[in-house]
Design a protein around this motif. Structure first.
Motif, PDB file in Angstrom:
ATOM      1  N   GLY A 140       0.811  -1.213   0.000  1.00  0.00           N
ATOM      2  CA  GLY A 140       0.000   0.000   0.000  1.00  0.00           C
ATOM      3  C   GLY A 140       0.842   1.260   0.000  1.00  0.00           C
ATOM      4  N   GLU A 141       1.983   1.194  -0.668  1.00  0.00           N
ATOM      5  CA  GLU A 141       2.945   2.312  -0.761  1.00  0.00           C
ATOM      6  C   GLU A 141       3.621   2.630   0.576  1.00  0.00           C
ATOM      7  OE1 GLU A 141       1.757   5.704  -3.069  1.00  0.00           O
ATOM      8  OE2 GLU A 141       0.975   4.472  -4.695  1.00  0.00           O
ATOM      9  N   GLN A 142       3.399   1.807   1.601  1.00  0.00           N
ATOM     10  CA  GLN A 142       4.186   1.947   2.835  1.00  0.00           C
ATOM     11  C   GLN A 142       5.602   1.456   2.594  1.00  0.00           C
ATOM     12  OE1 GLN A 142       3.838   3.419   5.517  1.00  0.00           O
ATOM     13  NE2 GLN A 142       1.703   3.473   6.151  1.00  0.00           N
ATOM     14  N   GLY A 143       5.727   0.426   1.781  1.00  0.00           N
ATOM     15  CA  GLY A 143       7.034  -0.151   1.511  1.00  0.00           C
ATOM     16  C   GLY A 143       7.527  -1.024   2.640  1.00  0.00           C
ATOM     17  N   THR A 144       8.663  -1.667   2.380  1.00  0.00           N
ATOM     18  CA  THR A 144       9.286  -2.544   3.350  1.00  0.00           C
ATOM     19  C   THR A 144      10.723  -2.074   3.555  1.00  0.00           C
ATOM     20  OG1 THR A 144       9.714  -3.961   1.444  1.00  0.00           O
ATOM     21  CG2 THR A 144       7.917  -4.607   2.917  1.00  0.00           C
ATOM     22  N   TYR A 145      11.280  -2.387   4.711  1.00  0.00           N
ATOM     23  CA  TYR A 145      12.649  -1.936   4.997  1.00  0.00           C
ATOM     24  C   TYR A 145      13.689  -2.610   4.101  1.00  0.00           C
ATOM     25  CZ  TYR A 145      11.957   1.248   8.874  1.00  0.00           C
ATOM     26  OH  TYR A 145      11.632   2.346   9.627  1.00  0.00           O
ATOM     27  N   TYR A 146      13.347  -3.793   3.619  1.00  0.00           N
ATOM     28  CA  TYR A 146      14.239  -4.486   2.679  1.00  0.00           C
ATOM     29  C   TYR A 146      13.430  -4.881   1.452  1.00  0.00           C
ATOM     30  CZ  TYR A 146      17.884  -5.059   6.248  1.00  0.00           C
ATOM     31  OH  TYR A 146      18.852  -4.827   7.179  1.00  0.00           O
ATOM     32  N   ASN A 147      14.127  -4.894   0.312  1.00  0.00           N
ATOM     33  CA  ASN A 147      13.598  -5.494  -0.919  1.00  0.00           C
ATOM     34  C   ASN A 147      12.263  -4.856  -1.355  1.00  0.00           C
ATOM     35  OD1 ASN A 147      15.750  -7.192  -0.225  1.00  0.00           O
ATOM     36  ND2 ASN A 147      14.382  -8.648   0.790  1.00  0.00           N
ATOM     37  N   ALA A 148      12.212  -3.543  -1.283  1.00  0.00           N
ATOM     38  CA  ALA A 148      10.990  -2.833  -1.690  1.00  0.00           C
ATOM     39  C   ALA A 148      10.852  -2.856  -3.204  1.00  0.00           C
ATOM     40  CB  ALA A 148      11.046  -1.387  -1.202  1.00  0.00           C
ATOM     41  N   SER A 149       9.618  -2.704  -3.679  1.00  0.00           N
ATOM     42  CA  SER A 149       9.431  -2.480  -5.113  1.00  0.00           C
ATOM     43  C   SER A 149       9.135  -0.997  -5.337  1.00  0.00           C
ATOM     44  CB  SER A 149       8.328  -3.368  -5.672  1.00  0.00           C
ATOM     45  OG  SER A 149       7.100  -3.055  -5.081  1.00  0.00           O
ATOM     46  N   PHE A 150       9.562  -0.524  -6.496  1.00  0.00           N
ATOM     47  CA  PHE A 150       9.419   0.896  -6.845  1.00  0.00           C
ATOM     48  C   PHE A 150       8.637   1.003  -8.143  1.00  0.00           C
ATOM     49  CE2 PHE A 150      12.933   0.889  -3.961  1.00  0.00           C
ATOM     50  CZ  PHE A 150      12.935   2.135  -3.352  1.00  0.00           C
ATOM     51  N   ARG A 151       7.728   1.958  -8.170  1.00  0.00           N
ATOM     52  CA  ARG A 151       6.947   2.241  -9.372  1.00  0.00           C
ATOM     53  C   ARG A 151       7.511   3.499 -10.035  1.00  0.00           C
ATOM     54  NH1 ARG A 151       2.590   3.409  -6.972  1.00  0.00           N
ATOM     55  NH2 ARG A 151       1.970   5.515  -7.532  1.00  0.00           N
ATOM     56  N   SER A 152       7.651   3.455 -11.338  1.00  0.00           N
ATOM     57  CA  SER A 152       8.131   4.616 -12.088  1.00  0.00           C
ATOM     58  C   SER A 152       7.397   4.624 -13.425  1.00  0.00           C
ATOM     59  CB  SER A 152       9.651   4.520 -12.301  1.00  0.00           C
ATOM     60  OG  SER A 152       9.929   3.565 -13.307  1.00  0.00           O
ATOM     61  N   PRO A 153       7.617   5.636 -14.256  1.00  0.00           N
ATOM     62  CA  PRO A 153       6.960   5.623 -15.570  1.00  0.00           C
ATOM     63  C   PRO A 153       7.323   4.387 -16.392  1.00  0.00           C
ATOM     64  CG  PRO A 153       7.829   7.800 -15.092  1.00  0.00           C
ATOM     65  CD  PRO A 153       8.333   6.895 -14.011  1.00  0.00           C
ATOM     66  N   ASN A 154       8.414   3.717 -16.013  1.00  0.00           N
ATOM     67  CA  ASN A 154       8.834   2.512 -16.749  1.00  0.00           C
ATOM     68  C   ASN A 154       8.212   1.234 -16.219  1.00  0.00           C
ATOM     69  OD1 ASN A 154      10.557   4.131 -18.290  1.00  0.00           O
ATOM     70  ND2 ASN A 154      12.145   3.993 -16.695  1.00  0.00           N
ATOM     71  N   GLY A 155       7.387   1.312 -15.179  1.00  0.00           N
ATOM     72  CA  GLY A 155       6.787   0.111 -14.617  1.00  0.00           C
ATOM     73  C   GLY A 155       7.241  -0.109 -13.193  1.00  0.00           C
ATOM     74  N   VAL A 156       7.095  -1.369 -12.724  1.00  0.00           N
ATOM     75  CA  VAL A 156       7.435  -1.682 -11.337  1.00  0.00           C
ATOM     76  C   VAL A 156       8.740  -2.468 -11.305  1.00  0.00           C
ATOM     77  CG1 VAL A 156       6.705  -2.935  -9.268  1.00  0.00           C
ATOM     78  CG2 VAL A 156       5.025  -1.647 -10.593  1.00  0.00           C
ATOM     79  N   GLU A 157       9.644  -2.035 -10.433  1.00  0.00           N
ATOM     80  CA  GLU A 157      10.962  -2.661 -10.305  1.00  0.00           C
ATOM     81  C   GLU A 157      11.090  -3.262  -8.910  1.00  0.00           C
ATOM     82  OE1 GLU A 157      15.621  -1.143  -9.814  1.00  0.00           O
ATOM     83  OE2 GLU A 157      13.939   0.232  -9.601  1.00  0.00           O
ATOM     84  N   GLN A 158      11.445  -4.532  -8.835  1.00  0.00           N
ATOM     85  CA  GLN A 158      11.699  -5.181  -7.546  1.00  0.00           C
ATOM     86  C   GLN A 158      13.172  -4.995  -7.197  1.00  0.00           C
ATOM     87  OE1 GLN A 158       9.649  -6.834  -5.284  1.00  0.00           O
ATOM     88  NE2 GLN A 158      11.511  -6.820  -4.055  1.00  0.00           N
ATOM     89  N   THR A 159      13.453  -4.440  -6.028  1.00  0.00           N
ATOM     90  CA  THR A 159      14.862  -4.263  -5.650  1.00  0.00           C
ATOM     91  C   THR A 159      15.233  -5.277  -4.574  1.00  0.00           C
ATOM     92  OG1 THR A 159      14.366  -2.657  -3.900  1.00  0.00           O
ATOM     93  CG2 THR A 159      14.752  -1.794  -6.125  1.00  0.00           C
ATOM     94  N   GLU A 160      16.532  -5.446  -4.361  1.00  0.00           N
ATOM     95  CA  GLU A 160      17.004  -6.288  -3.263  1.00  0.00           C
ATOM     96  C   GLU A 160      18.004  -5.488  -2.452  1.00  0.00           C
ATOM     97  OE1 GLU A 160      18.031 -10.360  -4.129  1.00  0.00           O
ATOM     98  OE2 GLU A 160      19.442 -10.405  -2.441  1.00  0.00           O
ATOM     99  N   GLY A 161      17.789  -5.439  -1.149  1.00  0.00           N
ATOM    100  CA  GLY A 161      18.687  -4.683  -0.291  1.00  0.00           C
ATOM    101  C   GLY A 161      17.905  -3.769   0.638  1.00  0.00           C
TER     102      GLY A 161
END
Ligand code: CA
Length: 516
Positions: A140-161
């Motif tokens: 719900g756009e709160q995010g997580t302290y690790y491995n959050a996903s980010f939304r941008s004009p290019n779509g959704v990106e899953q990160t690690e860290g």
């Protein structure tokens, strides 16, 4: 307003503000109380990077928000108006922020600024007014302290860290690769930290000392905190409303196997000792407080280190002299005072935010200001610095005259209004007015008032409302409150009403978490 504008215009001529438009970096955190910043006198923590901005610029001691909950405060930062005008009055059931309205990033963009935003947004609609953006998308756009996903004009990106570092990395990559040297820029770096559930970085977990204890606030067991209808019904008490995730008895499911291993090594032995000890009553509260405060502070330390990397990079790029760097947060936070965590209240601990502003050559390094400023002032301030006039009026005023010590006509009172009830943590709707010494609060749906003398009772423990001897000040503050509501054109008919599913949703959420 006119006088302030004239003074600002004069200053602009004499100091060269009008000549070159500064770059602007806004570092915005989530739930960071001034009590967890060393330059604000905290005895809990060292925050050397944030302190660099205090040493290099101005520290505002009396900066407050007008509605101490995440989304509404974020919308006010963007628009320079109180919640009832930007329309995002509540977090959970208010829908998405209306991004078609006037915001300061849009105005800067239209004036030729290159604009970018990275990190926690939490307004549900896509950001507007930014050339580049990537915002936290998960939970719900709160995010997580690790491995959050980010939304941008290019779509959704899953990160690690670690999300704090990922946000800083995104900002640094933009500064290095995307910035166009011939334009001034606005860069907003918005952290999830130190919002619940306070999970430290790997480095902070590896430095975890289970035996270390943090000093308890004097009001951890305050009997006053449970008096009155409004206070007694709230659900942000450390003794009763913390979850196993909050105090690290449960492993967050969003961690990778390697991260889980570090978590287990950090908290596992302490968790085992806790299970064996079978603590009860105040001892149990004390244990929860230590777990909570140490994890909160560790997540601040990780963020501070990350902010240090950003400041170093801005220095290394030779940008510091031409750049305003502003640090603030979307509210304060209870760090165990009154036995509470969370925010929402009009009490100072919840509404006071850090506000540090560095602008070399314009703001005296290491200066301090005690004026009553509010988050409605930030958009007007940054526009003023960039010499941009908003199309629609804003509620706030530029604080640049304050930085020059020339704002003799500054406001003497601020308005506050919290709407999110029914809602999480069960804080009733209230509005009120604060002056340098007094605070009057009206819980208008339960017919309760509170009055505090902030000089005699800075921790706001004992309401003086209705007590003999306070009739005159109460009348004065009632008049001031009415004047503030008129000034900001607060319309009682525009009160947001919660949809039918709100109460069961809140109840279900509380049951789900209530396992400790
Ligand atoms: Ca927040």
């Amino acid at each position: 307003m006119l006088r302030t504008a004239l003074i600002t215009a004069l200053l602009a001529l004499t100091s060269g503000w009008a000549a070159a438009r500064p770059n602007i970096i806004v570092i915005f955190s989530d739930d960071h109380a001034t009590t967890a910043i060393s330059s604000y006198g905290s005895n809990l923590i060292n925050t050397p990077a944030i302190d660099r901005l205090a040493q290099g610029g101005m520290r505002f001691n009396n900066a407050f928000v007008g509605n101490a909950v995440c989304g509404p405060s974020r919308a006010t930062l963007l628009t320079g108006v109180h919640s009832h005008v930007h329309g995002h009055m509540v977090n959970e059931w208010g829908g998405a922020f209306n991004g078609t309205q006037q915001t300061f990033p849009k105005l800067l963009q239209a004036a030729g600024y290159q604009t970018a935003l990275f990190g926690k947004w939490h307004l549900y609609s896509d950001p507007t007014g930014f050339d580049d953006w990537a915002v936290i998308d998960n939970v719900g756009e709160q995010g997580t302290y690790y491995n959050a996903s980010f939304r941008s004009p290019n779509g959704v990106e899953q990160t690690e860290g670690y999300t704090t570092d990922e946000i800083t990395d995104k900002a640094l990559r933009w500064l290095t690769n995307k910035r166009e040297g011939d334009k001034p820029f606005l860069l907003m770096v918005q952290h999830k930290a130190p919002h619940r559930d306070w999970l430290p970085s790997i480095e902070e977990m590896q430095n975890w000392d289970e035996a270390a204890t943090v000093a308890e606030p004097a009001t951890l067991f305050s009997a006053h905190a449970k008096k009155g209808t409004a206070r007694s019904q709230n659900k942000m008490r450390i003794d009763d409303h913390m979850t196993r995730l909050d105090v690290k008895l449960s492993v967050p499911s969003y961690l990778t196997e390697a991260q889980k291993k570090v978590f287990e090594e950090t908290y596992g032995p302490g968790n085992q000792a806790f299970e064996n000890a079978q603590l009860k009553g105040d001892d149990l509260t004390r244990w929860k407080y230590q777990r909570y405060i140490k994890s909160y502070l560790a997540s601040v330390e990780g963020m501070d280190r990350s902010i240090g990397r950003l400041l170093d990079a801005v220095d290394a790029a030779g940008l510091t002299d031409d750049t305003i760097i502003l640090y603030t947060s979307d509210q304060g936070f209870y760090l165990g005072e009154n036995g509470w965590f969370d925010k929402r209240w009009m009490y100072d601990i919840s509404t006071r935010v850090p506000l540090l502003m560095q602008w070399p050559g314009h703001i005296k390094p290491g200066s301090i200001n005690d004026a009553l400023v509010q988050n409605i002032d930030l958009a007007p301030t940054l526009l003023d610095a960039a010499n941009v006039t908003p199309d629609q009026p804003m509620h706030g005023q530029s604080i640049l005259p304050l930085t020059q010590g020339v704002a003799a006509d500054w406001r003497q009172a601020i308005y506050y209004h919290y709407y999110e009830h029914p809602g999480f943590h069960n804080v009733p709707r209230h509005y009120g007015v604060r002056t340098d010494r007094w605070k009057l609060i009206h819980y208008y749906r339960i017919g309760e008032w509170e009055l505090f003398d902030l000089q005699a009772d800075p921790n706001e423990q004992i309401s003086l409302h209705g007590q003999p001897g306070y009739e005159q000040i109460t009348r004065q503050l009632e008049q001031e409150l009415a004047a503030q509501r008129t000034l900001y054109m607060v319309d009682p008919a525009a009160e947001p009403e919660a949809p039918w599913y709100t109460a069961p949703m809140v109840w279900a959420f509380e049951q789900l978490l209530k396992v400790l």
